[in-house]
Write a protein that holds these residues in place. Structure first.
Motif, PDB file in Angstrom:
ATOM      1  N   ARG A 175       0.962  -1.271   0.105  1.00  0.00           N
ATOM      2  CA  ARG A 175      -0.069   0.022   0.143  1.00  0.00           C
ATOM      3  C   ARG A 175       0.967   1.301   0.040  1.00  0.00           C
ATOM      4  O   ARG A 175       0.830   2.230   0.964  1.00  0.00           O
ATOM      5  CB  ARG A 175      -0.825   0.031   1.358  1.00  0.00           C
ATOM      6  N   ASN A 176       1.552   1.243  -1.036  1.00  0.00           N
ATOM      7  CA  ASN A 176       2.690   2.359  -1.291  1.00  0.00           C
ATOM      8  C   ASN A 176       3.588   2.714  -0.050  1.00  0.00           C
ATOM      9  O   ASN A 176       4.120   3.839   0.348  1.00  0.00           O
ATOM     10  CB  ASN A 176       1.825   3.762  -1.406  1.00  0.00           C
ATOM     11  N   LEU A 177       4.043   1.767   0.890  1.00  0.00           N
ATOM     12  CA  LEU A 177       5.061   1.907   1.638  1.00  0.00           C
ATOM     13  C   LEU A 177       6.293   2.365   0.841  1.00  0.00           C
ATOM     14  O   LEU A 177       7.027   3.176   1.565  1.00  0.00           O
ATOM     15  CB  LEU A 177       5.464   0.449   2.210  1.00  0.00           C
ATOM     16  N   TYR A 178       6.654   1.978  -0.175  1.00  0.00           N
ATOM     17  CA  TYR A 178       7.966   2.313  -1.041  1.00  0.00           C
ATOM     18  C   TYR A 178       8.098   4.014  -1.350  1.00  0.00           C
ATOM     19  O   TYR A 178       8.760   4.617  -1.077  1.00  0.00           O
ATOM     20  CB  TYR A 178       7.987   1.691  -2.551  1.00  0.00           C
ATOM     21  N   MET A 179       6.687   4.397  -1.381  1.00  0.00           N
ATOM     22  CA  MET A 179       6.575   5.801  -1.801  1.00  0.00           C
ATOM     23  C   MET A 179       6.720   6.681  -0.328  1.00  0.00           C
ATOM     24  O   MET A 179       7.514   7.635  -0.367  1.00  0.00           O
ATOM     25  CB  MET A 179       4.987   6.332  -2.206  1.00  0.00           C
ATOM     26  N   LEU A 180       6.058   6.059   0.659  1.00  0.00           N
ATOM     27  CA  LEU A 180       6.456   6.662   2.068  1.00  0.00           C
ATOM     28  C   LEU A 180       7.966   6.794   2.464  1.00  0.00           C
ATOM     29  O   LEU A 180       8.408   7.842   2.954  1.00  0.00           O
ATOM     30  CB  LEU A 180       5.713   5.930   3.198  1.00  0.00           C
ATOM     31  N   ILE A 181       8.485   5.683   2.324  1.00  0.00           N
ATOM     32  CA  ILE A 181       9.946   5.559   2.627  1.00  0.00           C
ATOM     33  C   ILE A 181      10.713   6.698   1.829  1.00  0.00           C
ATOM     34  O   ILE A 181      11.784   7.214   2.248  1.00  0.00           O
ATOM     35  CB  ILE A 181      10.537   4.194   2.418  1.00  0.00           C
ATOM     36  N   ASP A 182      10.365   6.590   0.536  1.00  0.00           N
ATOM     37  CA  ASP A 182      11.149   7.745  -0.437  1.00  0.00           C
ATOM     38  C   ASP A 182      10.951   9.177   0.213  1.00  0.00           C
ATOM     39  O   ASP A 182      11.982   9.847   0.040  1.00  0.00           O
ATOM     40  CB  ASP A 182      10.648   7.443  -1.777  1.00  0.00           C
ATOM     41  N   ILE A 183       9.880   9.235   0.352  1.00  0.00           N
ATOM     42  CA  ILE A 183       9.419  10.782   1.100  1.00  0.00           C
ATOM     43  C   ILE A 183      10.260  10.843   2.370  1.00  0.00           C
ATOM     44  O   ILE A 183      10.543  12.046   2.778  1.00  0.00           O
ATOM     45  CB  ILE A 183       7.973  10.922   1.345  1.00  0.00           C
ATOM     46  N   TYR A 209      18.476   5.581   8.143  1.00  0.00           N
ATOM     47  CA  TYR A 209      17.550   6.689   8.179  1.00  0.00           C
ATOM     48  C   TYR A 209      16.577   6.659   9.130  1.00  0.00           C
ATOM     49  O   TYR A 209      15.647   7.264   9.081  1.00  0.00           O
ATOM     50  CB  TYR A 209      16.720   6.620   6.733  1.00  0.00           C
ATOM     51  N   ASN A 210      16.821   5.911  10.236  1.00  0.00           N
ATOM     52  CA  ASN A 210      15.882   5.853  11.158  1.00  0.00           C
ATOM     53  C   ASN A 210      14.660   5.261  10.903  1.00  0.00           C
ATOM     54  O   ASN A 210      13.644   5.615  11.497  1.00  0.00           O
ATOM     55  CB  ASN A 210      15.587   7.151  11.924  1.00  0.00           C
ATOM     56  N   ILE A 211      14.348   4.220   9.852  1.00  0.00           N
ATOM     57  CA  ILE A 211      13.493   3.387   9.367  1.00  0.00           C
ATOM     58  C   ILE A 211      13.687   2.086  10.268  1.00  0.00           C
ATOM     59  O   ILE A 211      14.520   1.367   9.962  1.00  0.00           O
ATOM     60  CB  ILE A 211      13.370   3.414   8.070  1.00  0.00           C
ATOM     61  N   PHE A 212      12.639   1.589  11.042  1.00  0.00           N
ATOM     62  CA  PHE A 212      12.803   0.441  11.782  1.00  0.00           C
ATOM     63  C   PHE A 212      11.348  -0.379  11.512  1.00  0.00           C
ATOM     64  O   PHE A 212      10.407  -0.043  11.139  1.00  0.00           O
ATOM     65  CB  PHE A 212      12.793   0.661  13.227  1.00  0.00           C
ATOM     66  N   THR A 213      11.504  -1.850  11.959  1.00  0.00           N
ATOM     67  CA  THR A 213      10.478  -2.649  11.580  1.00  0.00           C
ATOM     68  C   THR A 213       9.723  -2.502  13.163  1.00  0.00           C
ATOM     69  O   THR A 213       9.940  -2.681  14.048  1.00  0.00           O
ATOM     70  CB  THR A 213      10.901  -4.028  11.445  1.00  0.00           C
ATOM     71  N   ARG A 214       8.289  -2.430  12.804  1.00  0.00           N
ATOM     72  CA  ARG A 214       7.300  -2.542  13.856  1.00  0.00           C
ATOM     73  C   ARG A 214       7.051  -3.866  14.211  1.00  0.00           C
ATOM     74  O   ARG A 214       7.388  -4.681  13.530  1.00  0.00           O
ATOM     75  CB  ARG A 214       6.049  -1.718  13.576  1.00  0.00           C
ATOM     76  N   ASN A 215       6.649  -3.984  15.619  1.00  0.00           N
ATOM     77  CA  ASN A 215       6.267  -5.284  15.858  1.00  0.00           C
ATOM     78  C   ASN A 215       5.085  -6.083  15.141  1.00  0.00           C
ATOM     79  O   ASN A 215       4.212  -5.371  14.572  1.00  0.00           O
ATOM     80  CB  ASN A 215       5.450  -5.385  17.240  1.00  0.00           C
ATOM     81  N   PHE A 216       5.511  -7.214  14.546  1.00  0.00           N
ATOM     82  CA  PHE A 216       4.583  -7.754  13.502  1.00  0.00           C
ATOM     83  C   PHE A 216       4.355  -9.071  14.279  1.00  0.00           C
ATOM     84  O   PHE A 216       3.763 -10.165  13.289  1.00  0.00           O
ATOM     85  CB  PHE A 216       5.434  -8.035  12.176  1.00  0.00           C
ATOM     86  N   ASN A 217       3.977  -9.186  15.412  1.00  0.00           N
ATOM     87  CA  ASN A 217       3.587 -10.455  16.017  1.00  0.00           C
ATOM     88  C   ASN A 217       2.148 -10.883  16.027  1.00  0.00           C
ATOM     89  O   ASN A 217       1.509 -11.835  15.547  1.00  0.00           O
ATOM     90  CB  ASN A 217       4.262 -10.448  17.780  1.00  0.00           C
ATOM     91  N   ASP A 218       1.293  -9.754  16.589  1.00  0.00           N
ATOM     92  CA  ASP A 218      -0.151  -9.741  16.644  1.00  0.00           C
ATOM     93  C   ASP A 218      -0.686  -8.654  16.705  1.00  0.00           C
ATOM     94  O   ASP A 218       0.002  -7.596  16.754  1.00  0.00           O
ATOM     95  CB  ASP A 218      -0.492 -10.765  17.838  1.00  0.00           C
ATOM     96  N   LYS A 219      -2.000  -8.639  17.153  1.00  0.00           N
ATOM     97  CA  LYS A 219      -2.491  -7.184  17.121  1.00  0.00           C
ATOM     98  C   LYS A 219      -2.309  -6.359  18.337  1.00  0.00           C
ATOM     99  O   LYS A 219      -1.924  -4.977  18.317  1.00  0.00           O
ATOM    100  CB  LYS A 219      -4.098  -7.099  17.010  1.00  0.00           C
ATOM    101  N   PRO A 220      -2.223  -7.167  19.331  1.00  0.00           N
ATOM    102  CA  PRO A 220      -1.793  -6.335  20.784  1.00  0.00           C
ATOM    103  C   PRO A 220      -0.352  -5.923  20.675  1.00  0.00           C
ATOM    104  O   PRO A 220      -0.095  -4.781  21.240  1.00  0.00           O
ATOM    105  CB  PRO A 220      -1.731  -7.362  21.819  1.00  0.00           C
TER     106      PRO A 220
END
Length: 324
Positions: A175-183, A209-220
Motif C-alpha cells: 500500500r505504497n510503503l515504497y512511496m512513504l520511505i522515499d518521502i 535513515y531511522n527506519i525500523f520494523t514495527r512489531n509484527f507478532n499480533d494485534k496487541p
C-alpha cells in the motif's frame, strides 16, 4: 432470522483468531458481523476453511464442505466469492466487496454466472469504493457500510507518557510503503534526523535513515507500537477501499497524515483528525510540523478523543440489517 456467511479464504480461522496478525479486513468483517448478528437474536452459521466444527459465542463455525444445500437461509453473505452461493439455499444473497474489480477480472475469476444467477446486493466500503465499482457489477443493488475496529482498540487505555518521537505505518507494504520511505528519506529525515519511522516489515527498511520494523507478532503488539507513536503516516493506495489501519489509529487517537489516495480522503477530516496533503511537499511539511508544534499535535489529539468509540460493530450490524 437464519443467516450464513461463506468464505473461501485459505486462512483456517474462527473468532478465536481475531488478534492474529494473519486476520485481515475481510476475515475481520465476518468475525464481528457474525458475533453481532447473533446478539440480535439471529441464528448464524459461518462456513469457511476452519479445521473443525465448533460453536463460539453462539456462532456455529464449520468447514465449507459441511454446507447443506437442503437448508434454506433467510440471508446469505459471501466474502468476495459468489461461486460459494452454490453450496447453500437462501432467500436473499449479499456479497462483500473488498477490492476494486474490473469487469474483465470479474469474469476471469468465474464470478459472472453466479452473479447473474443469485443477483446479490453488493456491500461496499464507502463513496470511493462505490464510485470505482462498475454499475453493471452492482446492478442488483448495493449497501454502503462503514467498518468499525476491534474492541481491543476501543478498550485500550491511552497514556501520553509513553509517546515517543516516532511515526508509524501499519498498512500492508504493497500500500505504497515504497512511496512513504522515499518521502521519508528525501524530505522528512533530511530535515529532522531525530525522529523515527516504524513500518510493516519490508526489505526497504534502512536503519541509517531511522527506519525500523514495527512489531509484527499480533494485534496487541501493533497496538503497543501505535500507542508509542506521535503520528500515522499513510499515503494511501488506489486499491484501498476503506483502510482499517487508519480507523485503528483514529481510535487510539493517533493523528493521521495522508495523500488521500484511494479511500484515505474519507478516513481523515482535514485539520481535525489529521491532514490530507495535496502533494509530497505538503505531506512532508505536515509531518515535520506535527513533530515540531506540540500545541498543534495536542489539538488534533483532543479532537480524536471526542470521536473515540463513535464507530462500533454493533452499530455496523444494525445499519446492515436496516439496509436489507
Amino acid at each position: 432470522m437464519k443467516i450464513c456467511f461463506l468464505d473461501n479464504s485459505p486462512i483456517p480461522y474462527t473468532s478465536n483468531d481475531l488478534n492474529s496478525k494473519d486476520i485481515r479486513g475481510a476475515e475481520n468483517v465476518i468475525i464481528h458481523l457474525s458475533n453481532e448478528l447473533t446478539k440480535l437474536n439471529n441464528n448464524v452459521d459461518v462456513f469457511n476453511n476452519s479445521l473443525k466444527n465448533e460453536i463460539i459465542n453462539s456462532v456455529k463455525w464449520s468447514n465449507l464442505n459441511n454446507a447443506n444445500k437442503n437448508i434454506t437461509y433467510d440471508l446469505a453473505f459471501t466474502n468476495n466469492d459468489m461461486k460459494l452461493f452454490e453450496k447453500i439455499n437462501a432467500n436473499k444473497y449479499f456479497a462483500f466487496s473488498h477490492s476494486i474489480q474490473s469487469i474483465e477480472k470479474f469474469i476471469r475469476k468465474g464470478q459472472l454466472i453466479s452473479y447473474l444467477k443469485y443477483k446479490p446486493k453488493i456491500i461496499l466500503g464507502g463513496k470511493y469504493h462505490n464510485n470505482k465499482r462498475n454499475y453493471l457489477l452492482k446492478m442488483f443493488g448495493s449497501i454502503n457500510l462503514q467498518w468499525a475496529v476491534d474492541p481491543l482498540f476501543l478498550e485500550t487505555n491511552l497514556d501520553e507518557g509513553i509517546i515517543e518521537n516516532r511515526a508509524i505505518f501499519t498498512s500492508r507494504r504493497d500500500r505504497n510503503l515504497y512511496m512513504l520511505i522515499d518521502i521519508w528519506k528525501k524530505k522528512i529525515f533530511a530535515q529532522n534526523k531525530s525522529i523515527k519511522l516504524y513500518t510493516t516489515p519490508s526489505d526497504l527498511i534502512d536503519n541509517n535513515y531511522n527506519i525500523f520494523t514495527r512489531n509484527f507478532n499480533d494485534k496487541p503488539s501493533m497496538v503497543k507500537d501505535l500507542l508509542k507513536s506521535k503520528v500515522l503516516l499513510v499515503p494511501g493506495h488506489k486499491g484501498e477501499i476503506f483502510c482499517i489501519a487508519a480507523e485503528e489509529a483514529r481510535e487510539l487517537c493517533v493523528p493521521i497524515i495522508t495523500l488521500g489516495i484511494g479511500s484515505l480522503s474519507e478516513r481523515v477530516e482535514h485539520g481535525v483528525t489529521g491532514f490530507i496533503a495535496k502533494d509530497i511537499k505538503e505531506f512532508s511539511d505536515y509531518t515535520l510540523e506535527l513533530f515540531n508544534d506540540k500545541n498543534l499535535w495536542i489539538s488534533l489529539r483532543n479532537n480524536l478523543f471526542k470521536l473515540r468509540g463513535s464507530k462500533k460493530w454493533d452499530k455496523v450490524a444494525y445499519n446492515l440489517i436496516n439496509q436489507i
